[in-house]
Motif scaffolding. Structure first.
Motif, PDB file in Angstrom:
ATOM      1  N   ALA A 147       0.836  -1.209   0.000  1.00 44.32           N
ATOM      2  CA  ALA A 147       0.000   0.000   0.000  1.00 44.32           C
ATOM      3  C   ALA A 147       0.868   1.255   0.000  1.00 44.32           C
ATOM      4  O   ALA A 147       0.602   2.212  -0.744  1.00 44.32           O
ATOM      5  N   ARG A 150       2.385   1.809  -3.483  1.00 47.23           N
ATOM      6  CA  ARG A 150       1.407   2.365  -4.433  1.00 47.23           C
ATOM      7  C   ARG A 150       1.104   3.830  -4.128  1.00 47.23           C
ATOM      8  O   ARG A 150       0.906   4.644  -5.031  1.00 47.23           O
ATOM      9  N   ILE A 159      -4.547   5.675   1.903  1.00 46.93           N
ATOM     10  CA  ILE A 159      -4.452   4.334   2.468  1.00 46.93           C
ATOM     11  C   ILE A 159      -5.493   4.257   3.575  1.00 46.93           C
ATOM     12  O   ILE A 159      -5.484   5.083   4.503  1.00 46.93           O
ATOM     13  N   PHE A 229      -6.152   2.568  -1.379  1.00 43.93           N
ATOM     14  CA  PHE A 229      -5.685   1.220  -1.070  1.00 43.93           C
ATOM     15  C   PHE A 229      -6.283   0.884   0.291  1.00 43.93           C
ATOM     16  O   PHE A 229      -5.934   1.488   1.294  1.00 43.93           O
TER      17      PHE A 229
END
Length: 328
Positions: A147, A150, A159, A229
């Motif tokens: 996460a 990304r 997140i 995410f």
């Protein structure tokens, strides 16, 4: 007695393999009941025929890890030994070749087992990934690491971390403080992983800005989560309704990871785990992956793996015992 010779193609390789005080070497020798000696630019293994073959597989697998930049520790050597005993050493070369994330202190986070590598690959290829298995297999840790990767790349804007607060019945009202303080005890493992990846200052700043969000599962209801995410931890303690609610929050540009251990279900008697049901219902849908870990994927202290195995054997014994009693 059999003997096998392995050519060493670069200086210092044996020292890296043997480890501090030759600890790795002794571990390999004891595991296969062989003797290993270094002669010039060769490694010579002596022992029983099958033992020599398996020990050489373990050694060559460990050499491939060293060549890819991995340092060896006791857990890694024990894992290589377990693979060699099942003639699976060739799989070692594909494990952890790429770091999934670089931590706040510059330490790379890599897959350490076949199961972990499959899990990372699944997260990369799918929008929804289930990671199911025992404690210590890195399910949550690797999900947080990916996460963060990304997020740093700009692929997602947020997140989002969530977890069912089973012990508090999802109400949380009796706990002191605001929402953040109420859910903190339940999200501690997620915080710990984020601190390691981002550092406490960056984490705090992102939390205040809303780029990182933590909330109990009940607070996901009615939302559409775009460009995020989202990690649902301890998902074995969700009900069917909670799991369906959570999964249908998935928005455009988002990824979801759902983790849990189906041997640690704390739901009231008679309630089926939403994780168990979802993994069965959704496993054949394109874009959804289910990765299952075993005790072999445990990367904590070696005793954790032994503890899990002992409990599994005990449970099997109880099942067989109840069947035997029922037959009289």
């Amino acid at each position: 007695m059999a003997q096998k010779t392995i050519d060493i193609d670069r200086p210092g390789l044996c020292e890296e393999l043997f480890g501090s005080g030759d600890g790795n070497l002794r571990l390999i020798e004891q595991a296969f009941d062989v003797a290993i000696v270094s002669r010039d630019s060769r490694l010579v293994i002596n022992g029983g025929e099958e033992s020599v073959e398996q020990a050489s597989q373990a050694v060559e697998g460990l050499f491939s890890l060293i060549d890819s930049g991995r340092s060896l520790d006791e857990q890694t050597v024990r894992y290589a030994v377990s693979l060699a005993k099942e003639n699976l050493s060739s799989a070692l070369s594909g494990i952890g070749s790429d770091a999934v994330c670089i931590g706040a202190k510059g330490k790379p986070v890599r897959a350490r087992t076949i199961g972990q590598q499959r899990y990372i690959d699944a997260m990369k290829k799918n929008d929804v990934t289930f990671g199911i298995g025992p404690a210590g297999t890195g399910k949550t840790y690797l999900a947080v690491a990916y996460a963060v990767t990304r997020f740093r790349a700009g692929d997602v804007n947020r997140i989002i971390l969530t977890r069912p607060a089973v012990e508090a019945g999802e109400k949380l009202g009796f706990l002191p403080g605001d929402l953040q303080h109420k859910v903190d005890p339940y999200l501690r493992p997620l915080y710990d992983a984020l601190f390691e990846m981002l550092g406490s200052e960056v984490f705090t700043r992102l939390l205040e800005r809303g780029s990182i969000e933590v909330a109990p599962l009940a607070y996901m209801r009615g939302r559409t989560l775009d460009d995020s995410f989202i990690i649902l931890d301890e998902a074995q303690n969700t009900t069917r309704e909670q799991m369906k609610m959570f999964l249908t929050r998935l928005g455009n540009g988002s990824k979801m990871v759902v983790t849990g251990d189906v041997t640690q279900i704390d739901l009231p008697e008679g309630r089926r785990s939403g994780l168990v049901e979802a993994a069965a219902i959704l496993k054949n849908i394109d874009g959804i992956a289910v990765t299952r870990f075993t005790q072999r994927d445990v990367v904590r202290h070696r005793l954790v793996q032994d503890i899990i195995t002992a409990y599994e054997k005990n449970e099997e014994g109880k099942k067989h015992g109840s069947k035997d009693q029922g037959g009289h």
